[in-house]
Design an enzyme around this catalytic site. Sequence first.
Site, PDB file in Angstrom:
ATOM      1  N   SER A   1       0.838  -1.191   0.000  1.00 41.26           N
ATOM      2  CA  SER A   1       0.000   0.000   0.000  1.00 41.26           C
ATOM      3  C   SER A   1       0.877   1.246   0.000  1.00 41.26           C
ATOM      4  CB  SER A   1      -0.953  -0.050   1.203  1.00 41.26           C
ATOM      5  OG  SER A   1      -1.975   0.907   1.097  1.00 41.26           O
TER       6      SER A   1
ATOM      7  N   ASP B   1      -8.800  -6.236  -5.003  1.00 38.14           N
ATOM      8  CA  ASP B   1      -8.430  -4.903  -4.530  1.00 38.14           C
ATOM      9  C   ASP B   1      -9.117  -3.846  -5.392  1.00 38.14           C
ATOM     10  OD1 ASP B   1      -7.146  -2.609  -3.569  1.00 38.14           O
ATOM     11  OD2 ASP B   1      -5.200  -3.613  -3.419  1.00 38.14           O
TER      12      ASP B   1
ATOM     13  N   HIS C   1      -8.307  -4.978  -0.649  1.00 31.93           N
ATOM     14  CA  HIS C   1      -6.968  -4.439  -0.407  1.00 31.93           C
ATOM     15  C   HIS C   1      -6.352  -5.007   0.867  1.00 31.93           C
ATOM     16  CE1 HIS C   1      -3.700  -1.571  -0.707  1.00 31.93           C
ATOM     17  NE2 HIS C   1      -3.991  -1.061   0.474  1.00 31.93           N
TER      18      HIS C   1
END
Length: 405
Positions: free
Chosen positions: A183, A351, A381
């Site tokens: 991320s 995601d 995610h």
Amino acid sequence: MTLPPPSASSRPHARRGSDSRARAKAPVPATAAWREGDDAGARLFADVGTFDLEAGGRLPDVRVAYETWGTLAPDGSNAVLVLHALTGDSHVVGPAGPGHLSAGWWEAMVGPGAPIDTDRYFVVAPNVLGGCQGTTGPASAAPDGRPWGGRFPRITTRDQVAVEIELARALGISSWALVIGASMGGLRVLEWAILGPESGISVESVAVIASAAQTSGDQIAWAHPQIGAIRADPQFRGGDYYDVPDDQGPHVGLGIARQIAHATYRSARELDERFGRLPQGGEDPFTDGRYAVQSYLDHHGDKLSRRFDANSYVVLTESMLTHDLGRDRGGVDEALGQITARTLVVAVDTDRLFLPEDSARIAQKVPGAQPLRLLHSEFGHDGFLIEFDQLGPIVTQFLAERAQV
């Protein structure tokens, strides 16, 4: 035609008289930032100097909080850098307790015998610049002795990596066997792959998980109401709230921001199958009650407001919005082509924040990248924090191939 409201018998079943929101909760602190004088826990600190920032201005006397595990080899060949996501910190491994509001966020990945084996590797995990768990950020003291608060300057991913480069130098590390992050951490991994070698620090391998080389319009759109929710909270006070009593900080705005974000962290399918239209126990959505999914988001908003800082949330989110690996490098594809490190790219198939095609672009354009690896997950995610039975073997194999080389 106006229909009458549904009768009680036709509404989703809800018990009466036991609203789950009625439970007493502890006051919410104005900030959950680590501040000077608090228990350091497992943190170590390094003072890394003054930095000229990419957007202009200077940030003096920067301090980095970090944690380490394992032992650095005499030749320095076994160092691994772990970079956290938006609301993570340096506490990758270890229990909650004095100095640490929550347990390690990646314990299944780092430790003795884990995929990143601390019996073999020396692991370093810093709290990011602008964060709220010991590294210089809005809650830290400015030169005038008061918290930076709303005066904290705008920073970028490159500024954050510049600080981490100085941390590496302070630790005597001139080479990383692996730089890994997911991320927001993955954004820094990509910058490290270029800025590290440019600064004289070798980056042998990188692992970019559920991330992207450039922030998308969709991500910017999702971030906009999150930042707006915090700044619109009357108790935000322009970012200067550090001395107010409990329950008088911007926890409402921070909680709403987290709710918006959390909806993007999970998949639509999971939320529908897990919650659907079920009411929260003891509540009636036809009066003032909530559906179960609303309660779930309320819980995560409240949870974050008790362990994070609203200013840091704004500063770090804005740093992500400016992320563009191709800025001043001839575009994204040209920048990806400059990466010489062995590269592992992992995406989560569900995601909807960092799309798999964003990861595919990295895998396709980096000369030393392996084919894209996909985690199959119902959790969107957040799969990088959940699907360790898939992610662990992928990282283990990648490191094993490094040893063979």
